[in-house]
Write an enzyme that holds these catalytic residues in place. Sequence first.
Site, PDB file in Angstrom:
ATOM      1  N   GLU A   1       0.875  -1.120  -0.223  1.00 41.67           N
ATOM      2  CA  GLU A   1       0.054  -0.065  -0.011  1.00 41.67           C
ATOM      3  C   GLU A   1       0.688   1.004   0.012  1.00 41.67           C
ATOM      4  OE1 GLU A   1      -3.280   0.206   2.986  1.00 41.67           O
ATOM      5  OE2 GLU A   1      -2.441   2.324   3.395  1.00 41.67           O
TER       6      GLU A   1
ATOM      7  N   GLU B   1      -1.654  11.561   3.856  1.00 34.06           N
ATOM      8  CA  GLU B   1      -2.541  11.231   4.848  1.00 34.06           C
ATOM      9  C   GLU B   1      -2.435  12.590   5.835  1.00 34.06           C
ATOM     10  OE1 GLU B   1      -3.830   7.173   5.961  1.00 34.06           O
ATOM     11  OE2 GLU B   1      -1.491   6.933   5.991  1.00 34.06           O
TER      12      GLU B   1
END
Length: 527
Positions: A155, A160
């Site tokens: 991933e 974020e």
Amino acid sequence: MKKTDLSLYPSIRALLLAGAFLAAPAVHAQQCPSTAPVFADEFNGNTVDTSKWQFQTGDGCSYGICGWGNNELQSYQSANATVANGILSITARKQRVGAKAYTSARLRTLNMPAGGQWTHGRFEARMKIPTGGGMWPAFWALPANTTVAWPASGEIDIQESTGQKHMFALGTIHYGSSNANHQFLTSSIYKQPDSWADAFHVYSVVWTPYKISWYIDDLLYATKVPSDMANPADWTFENYPYYLILNLAVGGDLGGKVDDAALPQTLQVDYVRVYANPQPSLSGPHIVEPNTAATYSIVDEAGSGSSYAWTSPTGQTSTAKSLTVNWGSSGGPVSVAITNSCGTFNKRVPVFVSPQLVRTAILDDYEGNRNLGYTTVTGQLNQSSANPGPNAVNGSPTVAKYVRSAATAYDLITMSTTLVPDASFYVRGDKAFYMDVYSNAPVGTPMLLQLENANVATASNFPLGRHSKYIATTSVQNGWQRLKFLLNDRIDGGTADTAVNRLVLLPNPDTLTGHTYYFDNLSLYGH
């Protein structure tokens, strides 16, 4: 975002994606920067373009991952993603759907007619992130592979953040042979005195063979390669094409406690683009101390016959590939024009010079000026020890001596205080903690200082009650140095700026080391 999408595992999709893998454009390091993206959405219409994006809806249970793999609190709804005036808006609301008390939206590019998965390239989005406790916006990528489960398939989190720590942006890779062996490497970049949420910024990843690098506004801030892993064989990122995801989660493992009063909150996206090749970018600090020197250089450059024209607010220039700036008391943009066989590229990085701080209060000088109450000490503390090596930095005859407990990973000293009535000044950088340190620990040893509300924080309820933490790193062994603690995390958004009444000092946390430290002049600085 540490999210596994089990809907990707039917075997029919494996066959479909085999062709997508073969067709995915690859990066060649010496190729000129791409002039046109291989994928782009400028959000110029009035609805989400479903030839480019697929909605994922609900609470995750229909995909086999209730709570979307992270104990998230929202039900994703397509109505929460709107397009107007060239902007995609993903809005989180206090709105009950089924068992969930919140709604938001999640979009992905998997198997879209306009192309939705790639191996290698530059992936970027220009976004304005939300504030508000519990908000968890993300721009990230999962493998378009249907036979290998997460996290072994990998991933890539391009951007974020969370609402309570919007001064930080995070870039992360997840990997590992199984869920039980899930591992990750993460890096962050913070902004002072404002935050990343105050304006639009371009968040990007350049993914080349066996290297992934993170940028904000073409400023490189992190790079990961296989040797950064405990087991380099876990590097899985060359094996599959990846598709992109945009979402705004509510709560969950990273999002934390939700501030209902701050809702609704919106993640705004100006564009998403994918390029086959990287473009020139810059490396160097965007926050510097006053009266210090910093070097800026060009990375990801292709082409031949390069010439460079650097400018800086200090008046210093250069025609080399790098520029060293002697900063004074004010900042400004460092810029460069790069001209070569690939064309001309103009790059700039705005630089903030931290304010010149002076000591405003002594917390403890171990010679009679003590404004702390020591409540917990893991190691051995002598608060009246002889100075082991007086010098120009610290000539005090009496200092504190601390022997760290080698049997305790998180050795700590807790101290009560009333001298931090408003911790927001430390988050913004308008104030700071300083301490003199002398130690036989190796150069590069971290010192962590955490601000807490002692009425809430307990040994078993992390992160509750932890306001923020600050890091200083040693640069001298067996000699005095004056360390400034820099913001490292805004931990619990539910702990108010006015609620801090305890400091926790952790020498070299998360290690089993027993070095000896001498401390002096733990102080508050301001301007």
